[in-house]
Write an enzyme that holds these catalytic residues in place. Structure first.
Site, mmCIF file in Angstrom:
data_model
loop_
_atom_site.group_PDB
_atom_site.id
_atom_site.type_symbol
_atom_site.label_atom_id
_atom_site.label_comp_id
_atom_site.label_asym_id
_atom_site.label_seq_id
_atom_site.Cartn_x
_atom_site.Cartn_y
_atom_site.Cartn_z
ATOM 1 N N ASP A 1 25.987 93.250 26.777
ATOM 2 C CA ASP A 1 27.327 93.757 27.073
ATOM 3 C C ASP A 1 27.282 95.265 26.861
ATOM 4 O OD1 ASP A 1 30.690 93.365 25.646
ATOM 5 O OD2 ASP A 1 30.024 94.099 27.594
ATOM 6 N N SER A 2 28.384 95.917 27.187
ATOM 7 C CA SER A 2 28.459 97.383 26.992
ATOM 8 C C SER A 2 28.379 97.721 25.509
ATOM 9 C CB SER A 2 29.783 97.904 27.552
ATOM 10 O OG SER A 2 30.864 97.280 26.837
ATOM 11 N N CYS B 1 29.840 90.327 29.975
ATOM 12 C CA CYS B 1 30.677 91.497 30.216
ATOM 13 C C CYS B 1 31.373 91.315 31.556
ATOM 14 C CB CYS B 1 29.795 92.739 30.252
ATOM 15 S SG CYS B 1 30.649 94.232 30.754
ATOM 16 N N CYS C 1 38.417 90.315 28.865
ATOM 17 C CA CYS C 1 37.333 91.208 28.424
ATOM 18 C C CYS C 1 36.727 90.542 27.196
ATOM 19 C CB CYS C 1 37.904 92.580 28.070
ATOM 20 S SG CYS C 1 36.750 93.654 27.191
ATOM 21 N N HIS D 1 35.398 91.633 24.667
ATOM 22 C CA HIS D 1 35.785 92.265 23.394
ATOM 23 C C HIS D 1 37.049 91.645 22.817
ATOM 24 C CE1 HIS D 1 33.014 95.500 24.535
ATOM 25 N NE2 HIS D 1 33.159 96.012 23.344
ATOM 26 N N GLU E 1 34.895 98.062 19.066
ATOM 27 C CA GLU E 1 33.627 98.775 18.803
ATOM 28 C C GLU E 1 33.650 99.452 17.432
ATOM 29 O OE1 GLU E 1 30.644 99.033 20.788
ATOM 30 O OE2 GLU E 1 31.667 97.256 21.550
HETATM 31 N N1 DGL Z 1 33.370 93.682 27.158
HETATM 32 C C1 DGL Z 1 33.228 94.095 28.517
HETATM 33 C C2 DGL Z 1 34.139 93.300 29.461
HETATM 34 O O1 DGL Z 1 34.249 92.084 29.242
HETATM 35 C C3 DGL Z 1 33.214 95.582 28.798
HETATM 36 C C4 DGL Z 1 34.288 96.429 28.186
HETATM 37 C C5 DGL Z 1 33.978 97.931 28.412
HETATM 38 O O2 DGL Z 1 32.874 98.399 28.028
HETATM 39 O O3 DGL Z 1 34.842 98.638 28.985
HETATM 40 O O4 DGL Z 1 34.654 93.892 30.429
#
Ligand code: DGL
Length: 256
Positions: free
Chosen positions: A6-7, A69, A179, A181, A147
């Site tokens: 993931d990012s 992600c 997302c 996150h 984060e």
């Molecule tokens: N967690 C990722 C998602 O599901 C990326 C969030 C990001 O880096 O902007 O989109």
């Protein structure tokens, strides 16, 4: 070994579900922290990062790559499947389960701008949500809160209130955590929206899909160990990683 990326730390939500579903499999998690957040990046750059991260995981021996992600899957899933031979599993906002869950016919989708403006999301809504009112809410600031390991601080709560209120005022009775996150914010979201709202998170269904793919491709269980790497600074990532994962066995820096 199964590779996940993931990012940043969001994909750890999928990793946790995978470790519960596939406890004997060795998992390698790549947080592309040096380039996080992906949401505001041009599609081309998200695609470049996808090819680099998936390629690095495959070089380490990944028999399956999980793009944990939504933003990267939206931009690069087809490209990765054209580029690499190993199975690539992606994620998408849980619009389909939300449609099954809603009683008001109004659902809200929290995700990054990259996901919400992507063709995959547009096709998903067009194909499955024709008779449902879908209200989208780009929520980029929440990525940085996760984060930073700030899952329940006053600032995180204020951001969540500002993002969620329009959805609730619109009559949404189901909210998609679009997302990876945002899985970690679910307890705080639940406090803010109350028990009547359905929250949709797809980490477990994705883990079940990975289990199916791993079995179909005869991916052999190994040690059951989970390893973490980051393109960022481990000294910065270690503490928030412990918040979302718990005890962290290893975390090292890599470049890809
Ligand atoms: N967690 C990722 C998602 O599901 C990326 C969030 C990001 O880096 O902007 O989109």
């Amino acid at each position: 070994m199964i590779g996940v990326y993931d990012s940043g730390l969001g994909g750890v939500s999928v990793l946790r579900a995978m470790h519960r579903t596939l406890p004997q499999h060795t998992l390698l998690y790549l947080a592309d922290t040096a380039y996080c957040p992906y949401g505001p990046l041009p599609v081309e750059q998200v695609q470049q990062r996808a090819v680099a991260c998936a390629g690095w995981l495959i070089e380490q021996g990944a028999a399956v790559v999980v793009v944990a992600c939504n933003t990267a899957a939206s931009a690069a899933l087809e490209l990765l499947r054209e580029t690499y031979r190993v199975p690539i599993v992606g994620v998408e906002p849980g619009v389909k389960p939300a449609i099954r869950a809603t009683r008001t016919g109004r659902i809200g989708v929290l995700a990054t701008g990259g996901t919400l403006t992507g063709q995959r999301f547009a096709r998903l809504v067009q194909r499955f949500a024709a008779n449902v009112d879908v209200l989208t809410m780009p929520a980029p600031a929440l990525v940085e809160q996760v984060e930073a390991g700030e899952l329940d601080t006053p600032h995180t709560r204020t951001l969540l209130h500002d993002y969620l209120t329009p959805l609730l005022d619109h009559g949404a009775d189901t909210i998609v955590l679009g997302c990876t996150h945002f899985h970690f914010l679910a307890p705080t979201i639940r406090e803010l929206v109350g028990p009547a709202i359905t929250l949709i998170d797809t980490s477990l269904p994705v883990a079940q899909r990975v289990a199916h793919i791993a079995a179909a491709h005869n991916v052999q269980p190994k040690t059951g160990q989970v390893h973490f790497v980051t393109t960022g600074d481990p000294a910065q990532v270690f503490a928030p990683l412990r918040v979302v994962w718990g005890d962290v066995p290893t975390l090292s820096h890599i470049d890809c």
